[in-house]
Structure formats: structure tokens, C-alpha cells
Design an enzyme around this catalytic site. Structure first.
Site, PDB file in Angstrom:
ATOM      1  N   ILE A   4       0.856  -1.186   0.000  1.00  0.00           N
ATOM      2  CA  ILE A   4       0.000   0.000   0.000  1.00  0.00           C
ATOM      3  C   ILE A   4       0.888   1.230   0.000  1.00  0.00           C
ATOM      4  O   ILE A   4       1.667   1.439   0.944  1.00  0.00           O
ATOM      5  CB  ILE A   4      -0.905   0.058   1.247  1.00  0.00           C
ATOM      6  CG1 ILE A   4      -1.661  -1.247   1.457  1.00  0.00           C
ATOM      7  CG2 ILE A   4      -1.883   1.224   1.142  1.00  0.00           C
ATOM      8  CD1 ILE A   4      -2.373  -1.314   2.799  1.00  0.00           C
ATOM      9  N   THR A   5       0.778   2.054  -1.023  1.00  0.00           N
ATOM     10  CA  THR A   5       1.522   3.316  -1.003  1.00  0.00           C
ATOM     11  C   THR A   5       0.707   4.353  -0.235  1.00  0.00           C
ATOM     12  O   THR A   5      -0.517   4.309  -0.207  1.00  0.00           O
ATOM     13  CB  THR A   5       1.831   3.830  -2.424  1.00  0.00           C
ATOM     14  OG1 THR A   5       0.614   4.162  -3.097  1.00  0.00           O
ATOM     15  CG2 THR A   5       2.593   2.783  -3.228  1.00  0.00           C
ATOM     16  N   GLY A   6       1.423   5.265   0.420  1.00  0.00           N
ATOM     17  CA  GLY A   6       0.745   6.294   1.210  1.00  0.00           C
ATOM     18  C   GLY A   6      -0.013   5.700   2.380  1.00  0.00           C
ATOM     19  O   GLY A   6      -1.170   6.049   2.632  1.00  0.00           O
ATOM     20  N   ALA A   7       0.658   4.811   3.127  1.00  0.00           N
ATOM     21  CA  ALA A   7      -0.026   4.057   4.186  1.00  0.00           C
ATOM     22  C   ALA A   7       0.055   4.710   5.560  1.00  0.00           C
ATOM     23  O   ALA A   7      -0.566   4.217   6.500  1.00  0.00           O
ATOM     24  CB  ALA A   7       0.551   2.640   4.271  1.00  0.00           C
TER      25      ALA A   7
ATOM     26  N   SER B  32      -1.068   7.598   6.662  1.00  0.00           N
ATOM     27  CA  SER B  32      -2.153   8.472   7.112  1.00  0.00           C
ATOM     28  C   SER B  32      -3.396   8.213   6.289  1.00  0.00           C
ATOM     29  O   SER B  32      -3.357   7.520   5.258  1.00  0.00           O
ATOM     30  CB  SER B  32      -1.752   9.952   7.005  1.00  0.00           C
ATOM     31  OG  SER B  32      -1.575  10.315   5.643  1.00  0.00           O
ATOM     32  N   GLY B  33      -4.500   8.788   6.727  1.00  0.00           N
ATOM     33  CA  GLY B  33      -5.728   8.797   5.951  1.00  0.00           C
ATOM     34  C   GLY B  33      -6.235   7.432   5.544  1.00  0.00           C
ATOM     35  O   GLY B  33      -6.215   6.464   6.303  1.00  0.00           O
TER      36      GLY B  33
ATOM     37  N   TYR C 145      -5.024  18.379 -10.336  1.00  0.00           N
ATOM     38  CA  TYR C 145      -5.448  17.152  -9.655  1.00  0.00           C
ATOM     39  C   TYR C 145      -6.347  16.320 -10.565  1.00  0.00           C
ATOM     40  O   TYR C 145      -6.130  15.107 -10.737  1.00  0.00           O
ATOM     41  CB  TYR C 145      -6.185  17.524  -8.369  1.00  0.00           C
ATOM     42  CG  TYR C 145      -6.728  16.341  -7.621  1.00  0.00           C
ATOM     43  CD1 TYR C 145      -5.905  15.556  -6.814  1.00  0.00           C
ATOM     44  CD2 TYR C 145      -8.083  15.999  -7.707  1.00  0.00           C
ATOM     45  CE1 TYR C 145      -6.401  14.461  -6.136  1.00  0.00           C
ATOM     46  CE2 TYR C 145      -8.589  14.907  -7.027  1.00  0.00           C
ATOM     47  CZ  TYR C 145      -7.741  14.139  -6.241  1.00  0.00           C
ATOM     48  OH  TYR C 145      -8.240  13.054  -5.567  1.00  0.00           O
TER      49      TYR C 145
END
Length: 263
Positions: A6-9, A11-12, A161
Site C-alpha cells: 500500500i503506497t501512502g499508508a 495516514s488517511g 489534480y
């Protein structure tokens, strides 16, 4: 059970999904940008199951390439990739930002950064088929201007974005065609609108959903056979921007992508 990157794991949505998966018995490979936060997260995940951390700044193509190589070497059993990490358009009037390589930041992190490790990890995923790639996209989609893919003129954070998420959707559909019959599926989804994340708060948008409400779509795509080449809003099959399905648009996107990654 699967081995899931999981990338960006840290936070959020990524953090929430990481805990849901590790508690279900999956091996979680948690990517983060900050070494201390990543180490802290992995310690918490290991209280629930098996986890390992990988650190890379996705705004650097060199680090993104290294991330793919490190995961492939360390975890040859990888069979699920969740490209979750992303950046928003920034605070209102924050202006155009660049990656370490000089690319427009949203395009670099939300699009180029998923493409590079996906390519690096495809041999591993193919070897572990059935395998899955989950691209966390957005309902905010705007076709790229191929004459100015990095939005050097008339910049707007929201457009940057939306264009990066359009590119991710179009890439997903092309990759699904390429991988047909390989046992590796790839889908893209919009988890939920205006979740309570740092990205949404930075943009000055009042959160409308929790990350818990956004997680079911990601978890379904990561753990269930939902076919390949699909776009989902949460767990519901939906339609991406019509231009993302256009073969000519996708052909031009592939050419632009190759140019950007060769710079």
C-alpha cells in the site's frame, strides 16, 4: 492470504486500509515518505499481524524506481498492489508546484509515481497470479491537454489534480487490455467524495465522508475478483470520464508518459 503493498499508508485512507488488511490476516507492506512515521506505523501493524515498511518520496522518480526494485527483491510473494498515495491541488492560490524531477507535482505523484512501480512489479505480480492492482483515483477527472500536459499555462490546482486522476484512469484501462489473460487484474476507483484527509483539509474543503466510508471500495478491489479494467465509485461499478476510454487518447497518453519518464 495476500501480500499487499500500500503506497501512502501512514495516514488517511491508506492507514485505515492497512489495519483492515493486517487484521484480516494479510501481510501488509506499508509505504511512507517519512522514515519515523513509517517505522511507527509498522510497529503498530505488527501488533496485529505481519508487516514491513518501505520508505520513498514519490515526488522523486529515482526513489520510486528504487521502491519497486526493493519490494520485488524483498517480497517475491507480492500479489496485490494498492496505488493509494496522492497529493491534492494544494491550498487555494498556492500556485504550481514541481516534483524533484521538475514535473508538475500532481501529475508526478498521482500518475507517474503509480506507473513506475507498477511496471517494476509486474513480473512479480504475474508470477503470483491471480494478482490485483488497485489504483485509487477520483471522480474529479479532466482530460489532459497533450500540448501542455504539465499545465504550464493557466494553472489551477483543481485542474492539475483532476488531470492526474484522468490520466490514472485512462492508464488503468490500457493496462487492463495489456494484461488480459495474464491473471493480473487492474481496476481504478473513486473511494468517496471529500473524505476527511489532509489533502481535503489543505484545499479548504469541509470533509463530507470519513476514511472508513472510503475503505470498502479499496478493500473490495484488493481482495475480491471484480474483473479487470473497471472503474468503481466505492464498491459500485461506474463510468469514468468518457475520454478515458478513447483508444486515441490513451495512445497519446502512453506517448506523453514515455517522454516524461525519459526526461
Amino acid at each position: 492470504m495476500s501480500t499487499v503493498l500500500i503506497t501512502g499508508a501512514t495516514s488517511g485512507l491508506g492507514r485505515y486500509v492497512a489495519f483492515e488488511l493486517v487484521r484480516s490476516g494479510h501481510v501488509v507492506l506499508a509505504h511512507g515518505r517519512d522514515p519515523e512515521r513509517t517505522e511507527r506505523l509498522v510497529g503498530e501493524l505488527r501488533a496485529e499481524g505481519e508487516a514491513e515498511g518501505f520508505v520513498a518520496d514519490l515526488a522523486s522518480l529515482h526513489q520510486v524506481r528504487e521502491l519497486g526494485a526493493r519490494v520485488a527483491e524483498a517480497r517475491p510473494g507480492l500479489d496485490v498492489l494498492i496505488n493509494n498515495a496522492g497529493v491534492g491541488g494544494g491550498a487555494p492560490d498556492s500556485g504550481r508546484q514541481l516534483s524533484a524531477d521538475g514535473h508538475e507535482l500532481c501529475l508526478a505523484v498521482n500518475y507517474l509515481a503509480p506507473v513506475v512501480p507498477t511496471r517494476a512489479l509486474l513480473p512479480v505480480l504475474r508470477a503470483n497470479a491471480p494478482a490485483r492492482i488497485v489504483n485509487v483515483g477520483s471522480a474529479a477527472q479532466e482530460p489532459l491537454d497533450f500540448a501542455d500536459p504539465e499545465l504550464t499555462r493557466g494553472y489551477s490546482g483543481l485542474s492539475a489534480y483532476a488531470r492526474s486522476k484522468f490520466a490514472l484512469a485512462a492508464y488503468t484501462f490500457s493496462l487492463a487490455e495489456e494484461l488480459a489473460g495474464s491473471g493480473v487484474s487492474v481496476n481504478v476507483l473513486h473511494p468517496a467524495t471529500h473524505m476527511d484527509t489532509a489533502m481535503v483539509r489543505e484545499a479548504g474543503i469541509p470533509p463530507r465522508r470519513t476514511v472508513a466510508e472510503g475503505a470498502p471500495g479499496v478493500l473490495a478491489s484488493a481482495t475480491r475478483d471484480l474483473g479487470s479494467g473497471g472503474y468503481f465509485e466505492g464498491t459500485r461499478p461506474a463510468r469514468a470520464h468518457e475520454k478515458a476510454y478513447d483508444p486515441e487518447v490513451r495512445k497519446r497518453l502512453a506517448a506523453v508518459t514515455a517522454q516524461l519518464l525519459a526526461l
